[in-house]
Design a protein around this motif. Structure first.
Motif, short mmCIF file in Angstrom:
data_model
loop_
_atom_site.label_atom_id
_atom_site.label_comp_id
_atom_site.label_asym_id
_atom_site.label_seq_id
_atom_site.Cartn_x
_atom_site.Cartn_y
_atom_site.Cartn_z
N SER B 58 0.83 -1.20 0.00
CA SER B 58 0.00 0.00 0.00
C SER B 58 0.88 1.26 0.00
CB SER B 58 -0.96 -0.01 1.20
OG SER B 58 -0.22 0.11 2.39
N ALA B 59 2.13 1.12 0.41
CA ALA B 59 3.02 2.29 0.42
C ALA B 59 3.84 2.39 -0.86
CB ALA B 59 3.97 2.21 1.62
N LEU B 60 3.88 1.31 -1.62
CA LEU B 60 4.75 1.26 -2.79
C LEU B 60 4.18 2.12 -3.92
CD1 LEU B 60 7.37 -0.32 -2.92
CD2 LEU B 60 6.18 -2.08 -4.21
N SER B 61 5.06 2.85 -4.59
CA SER B 61 4.62 3.63 -5.75
C SER B 61 5.81 3.82 -6.67
CB SER B 61 4.07 4.99 -5.31
OG SER B 61 5.11 5.73 -4.72
N GLY B 71 14.32 14.17 3.88
CA GLY B 71 13.90 14.14 5.28
C GLY B 71 13.28 12.79 5.58
N VAL B 72 11.97 12.80 5.91
CA VAL B 72 11.31 11.53 6.19
C VAL B 72 10.25 11.22 5.14
CG1 VAL B 72 11.72 11.56 8.66
CG2 VAL B 72 9.70 12.70 7.73
N SER B 73 10.34 11.84 3.96
CA SER B 73 9.43 11.47 2.88
C SER B 73 10.23 11.35 1.60
CB SER B 73 8.32 12.52 2.75
OG SER B 73 8.89 13.79 2.54
N GLY B 74 9.54 11.37 0.46
CA GLY B 74 10.24 11.19 -0.80
C GLY B 74 10.32 9.73 -1.16
N GLY B 75 11.44 9.31 -1.75
CA GLY B 75 11.55 7.94 -2.24
C GLY B 75 12.66 7.17 -1.58
N LEU B 76 12.98 6.04 -2.15
CA LEU B 76 13.98 5.15 -1.56
C LEU B 76 15.13 4.85 -2.51
CD1 LEU B 76 11.64 2.52 0.14
CD2 LEU B 76 13.06 4.21 1.29
N LEU B 77 15.21 5.60 -3.63
CA LEU B 77 16.19 5.25 -4.65
C LEU B 77 17.61 5.20 -4.07
CD1 LEU B 77 16.64 4.55 -7.57
CD2 LEU B 77 16.93 6.98 -8.07
N ASN B 78 17.93 6.20 -3.22
CA ASN B 78 19.27 6.22 -2.63
C ASN B 78 19.53 5.00 -1.76
OD1 ASN B 78 17.19 7.38 -1.14
ND2 ASN B 78 18.61 8.39 0.26
N ALA B 79 18.48 4.59 -1.01
CA ALA B 79 18.65 3.43 -0.13
C ALA B 79 18.77 2.14 -0.93
CB ALA B 79 17.48 3.34 0.85
N ILE B 80 17.96 2.03 -1.99
CA ILE B 80 18.05 0.83 -2.83
C ILE B 80 19.44 0.73 -3.44
CG2 ILE B 80 17.16 -0.28 -4.91
CD1 ILE B 80 14.47 1.11 -4.29
N PRO B 259 7.25 10.07 14.11
CA PRO B 259 5.80 10.18 14.28
C PRO B 259 5.06 10.59 13.01
CG PRO B 259 6.86 12.10 15.17
CD PRO B 259 7.96 11.23 14.65
N PHE B 260 5.62 10.37 11.83
CA PHE B 260 4.96 10.83 10.61
C PHE B 260 4.49 9.65 9.77
CE2 PHE B 260 8.45 13.71 11.65
CZ PHE B 260 7.71 14.82 12.03
N ALA B 261 3.32 9.81 9.15
CA ALA B 261 2.77 8.74 8.31
C ALA B 261 3.69 8.46 7.13
CB ALA B 261 1.38 9.11 7.82
N SER B 262 4.28 9.53 6.56
CA SER B 262 5.14 9.32 5.39
C SER B 262 6.36 8.50 5.77
CB SER B 262 5.58 10.68 4.82
OG SER B 262 6.46 11.33 5.72
N ALA B 263 6.87 8.72 6.99
CA ALA B 263 8.04 7.95 7.44
C ALA B 263 7.67 6.48 7.60
CB ALA B 263 8.55 8.51 8.77
N HIS B 264 6.47 6.22 8.18
CA HIS B 264 6.05 4.83 8.35
C HIS B 264 5.88 4.15 7.00
CE1 HIS B 264 4.43 5.16 12.73
NE2 HIS B 264 5.63 5.66 12.57
N ALA B 265 5.31 4.90 6.03
CA ALA B 265 5.12 4.31 4.70
C ALA B 265 6.47 3.91 4.11
CB ALA B 265 4.40 5.31 3.79
N LEU B 266 7.45 4.80 4.25
CA LEU B 266 8.79 4.47 3.73
C LEU B 266 9.36 3.24 4.43
CD1 LEU B 266 10.72 7.83 3.18
CD2 LEU B 266 9.70 6.29 1.50
N ALA B 267 9.17 3.18 5.76
CA ALA B 267 9.71 2.04 6.52
C ALA B 267 9.10 0.73 6.02
CB ALA B 267 9.44 2.22 8.01
N ALA B 269 7.65 0.17 3.09
CA ALA B 269 8.07 -0.10 1.71
C ALA B 269 9.48 -0.71 1.71
CB ALA B 269 8.04 1.18 0.89
N ALA B 270 10.36 -0.15 2.55
CA ALA B 270 11.72 -0.69 2.63
C ALA B 270 11.69 -2.12 3.16
CB ALA B 270 12.58 0.20 3.54
N ALA B 271 10.83 -2.36 4.18
CA ALA B 271 10.72 -3.71 4.73
C ALA B 271 10.25 -4.68 3.66
CB ALA B 271 9.77 -3.72 5.92
N LEU B 272 9.30 -4.23 2.83
CA LEU B 272 8.80 -5.09 1.76
C LEU B 272 9.94 -5.46 0.80
CD1 LEU B 272 6.33 -6.33 0.24
CD2 LEU B 272 6.28 -4.23 -1.08
N LEU B 273 10.70 -4.44 0.38
CA LEU B 273 11.79 -4.71 -0.57
C LEU B 273 12.82 -5.67 0.04
CD1 LEU B 273 12.32 -1.12 -2.04
CD2 LEU B 273 11.17 -3.07 -3.10
N VAL B 274 13.19 -5.43 1.30
CA VAL B 274 14.19 -6.29 1.94
C VAL B 274 13.67 -7.71 2.08
CG1 VAL B 274 15.42 -6.73 4.09
CG2 VAL B 274 15.35 -4.42 3.15
#
Lengths: 337, 294
Positions: B58-61, B71-80, B259-267, B269-274
């Protein structure tokens, strides 16, 4: 090792004069293999050298002191015990040793019976066709990254611990102070132990399962011939036969639990200067504390705080290495019988 | 079940009908406990996978995979990118050394030195990852002055996968029958030719499995990276030292506590990829082993 495992060494015996150990290919392999012992020695050596000022400053009290206090970081450090230290600085790892031992012990309390149950179930309880898919479930449990366990712990396990397990325990055992704390956030000893149990179970289960499947058929048939039920055969014949392997597996699991970092860090609540008194107490383990405190320890200009963290790492290293060596020797002894 | 058909048991009293009924009941309870134990761990595993799948998808896009973290939003390209770089770096160091050590252990490792290396490999698998991370922090990050860097993090991961590579390579090589070596020697091949031309090609599927499992370890590891790789919101600029780098497991650990929804979504999404990567690698490794075994 038996004679089939001799490899090239056996084949090459006759040719010893021509290509002995001076052969450059073999020297290269020795060099590569030597990296492993060198790394172990380097880890211990460099940590001890680095932590030496802290070891001198803290002395034996390090293991017996509950207080971890960086002292006054705004004043100039003054010499104490022959080392420049911030005023009022005290470093003790008793709280973290206690947290590590308590969480690992409780984890094993849960994990050992469950693991034995699963191993017996897989080895003797299910049909052959179901064995592989069921075993995959256990093996997948071993490959889930620890940070994902931590994530699941925060989202699922901690609320369950706070809102279901703690009130139920408090209602059922109001007379046992250790169990009777209904309040709390859920982050703490109980959640840490349960996550650890989940991570340790595959380690124990797989080792015990391997040992169970290696038991000769004759031993089982002998038990049946005495008129035992199948479960009695497993319980009174098979499990006693593999006792060293079981003990080794449990200690192997202990080693895993002692050193686990991420999952515990995420659900432990991060206690400081506070001994765990109930099941819901927040704790810190040695591993989680090293990780969580490095940032603030770096604020200490004298470097003593970071060096004391290295001392914790040494304590953890020594404990886990000893535990693992004992476990390996036991598993090996169990396998060779 | 045919237990009842069996003749007298431990002693005469145990064969009286009531005693037999009691023993059967106890056995049933025992089996029920065993089955329950299995459910007790199967349920959390399924829950973990479901949680990560549902919340992660649900967080993946698309923008998550094409943008960098802000910050705590945006994408994960750097982490990937960082996870890929660090894992490849770990294999670059870990595979040659591990395979070499494994060859030594299997082919020449029956002496005292071999025993020591084998034992030390066991010890190294038991050393907590945070201790190895701290060792790297002290030596590479501080003393060598590499700061948080790709090189320090890759070497740390390589140390972690080294004993697995060595042990699995040894295991695979030891399964190759001795006559194959003798045949090669009889044709006049030297040590290096026997290993490179005869043994390694046969052992390749097994070694590939070991590499895959090492990759899974590198992708899923967190603790030793936090003080060796650091974290970066930017794409990697190709420098191996003095430059921190992001990675997926850091996002899971650090952003779930924001405490941000965007941060949780990223977390998530990252968990899904891992999780997907690690599970896929493990299933692939299993498939390779099965094909080889058949």
């Amino acid at each position: 090792m038996d004679s089939t495992s001799a490899g090239l060494a056996r084949s090459a015996v006759k040719a010893k004069g021509r290509r002995g150990p001076t052969n450059p290919f073999r020297m290269a392999l020795i060099g590569l293999a030597g990296v492993i012992p060198v790394v172990i020695a380097a880890v211990l050596l460099f940590l001890v050298v680095y932590a030496w000022p802290a070891i001198r400053f803290n002395g034996i009290d390090f293991l017996l002191t509950k207080t971890w206090d960086l002292g006054n970081l705004y004043a100039d450090p003054v010499p104490r015990h022959g080392v420049l230290a911030p005023i009022g600085a005290t470093y003790g790892c008793l709280v973290f040793v206690a947290g590590t031992l308590a969480s690992s012990f409780l984890a094993l309390l849960v994990a050992v019976p469950v693991s034995l149950g699963i191993a017996v179930f897989l080895a003797e309880g299910v049909k052959r066709q179901l064995r592989t898919p069921f075993a995959i479930v256990v093996e997948l449990l071993a490959v889930v990254p620890s940070v994902v366990y931590g994530l699941w712990g925060i989202i699922v396990l901690v609320p369950i611990a706070a809102h279901i397990i703690a009130p139920v325990l408090a209602a059922v055992f109001p007379f046992i102070p250790f169990l009777a704390q209904a309040g709390g956030s859920g982050f703490g000893l109980l959640s840490s132990s349960l996550v650890l149990a989940l991570m340790v179970i595959p380690v124990i289960t797989i080792t015990v399962f391997d040992a169970l499947t290696r038991i000769p058929k004759e031993a089982k048939e002998a038990a049946y011939a005495l008129g035992t039920t199948k479960f009695e055969m497993v319980f009174f014949t098979m499990l006693p036969m593999i006792r060293p392997a079981v003990i080794g597996a449990v200690i192997l699991g202990l080693g895993r639990a002692l050193g686990e970092t991420m999952a515990v860090l995420m659900v432990s609540g991060g206690a400081l200067n506070y001994m765990p008194t109930t099941l819901m107490s927040p704790i810190s383990t040695m591993a989680s504390f090293i990780l969580s405190q490095l940032d603030s320890a770096e604020q200490d200009e004298s470097g003593l705080a970071v060096q004391s963290l290295a001392e914790i790492a040494i304590v953890l290293f020594v404990i886990t290495v000893v535990v693992n060596i004992v476990a390996r020797l036991l598993v090996r002894k169990g396998a060779s019988r | 079940m045919t237990e009842a058909a069996f003749a007298p048991s431990f002693n005469r009293a145990a064969t009286k009908p009531r005693a037999v009924a009691g023993r059967k009941l106890r056995s049933s309870i025992g089996w029920a406990f065993c089955a329950f134990s299995f459910l007790l761990v199967a349920a959390p595993l399924i829950d973990i996978i479901l949680l990560v799948l549902v919340r992660g998808f649900s967080a993946l896009s698309v923008q998550l995979l094409t943008q960098v973290t802000q910050g705590v939003s945006g994408g994960l390209l750097n982490a990937i990118e960082g996870t890929v770089v660090l894992s490849i770096g770990a294999l670059l160091f870990g595979v040659p050394i591990g395979v070499g050590a494994g060859i030594y252990l299997a082919e020449f490792g029956n002496g005292r030195f071999g025993q020591i290396v084998r034992f030390m490999a066991d010890v190294l698998t038991g050393v907590p990852s945070i201790v190895l991370g701290y060792f790297s922090y002290v030596t590479m990050v501080n003393w060598l002055g590499w700061k948080f860097s790709v090189l320090a993090a890759s070497i740390t991961l390589a140390i972690m996968v080294l004993p697995y590579m060595a042990k699995m390579t040894e295991l695979v090589l030891r399964q190759i029958p001795i006559p194959m070596r003798e045949a090669a020697y009889a044709l006049g091949a030297g040590d290096s030719k026997v290993v490179m031309r005869v043994l390694l090609p046969v052992a390749l599927p097994g070694i590939l499995t070991a590499i895959l499992l090492s990759l899974a370890i590198s992708v899923g590891e967190t603790a030793p990276l936090i003080y060796t790789a650091g974290w970066s919101n930017y794409l990697w600029n190709g420098q191996v030292v003095h430059q921190p780098i992001g990675y997926l497991t850091y996002v899971i650990w650090s952003f779930i506590n924001q405490p941000f929804a965007s941060a949780h979504a990223l977390a998530f999404a990252a968990a899904l990829l891992v999780m997907m990567t690690v599970l896929a690698i493990n299933l692939a490794a299993r498939a390779i082993l099965r094909v080889r075994g058949a």
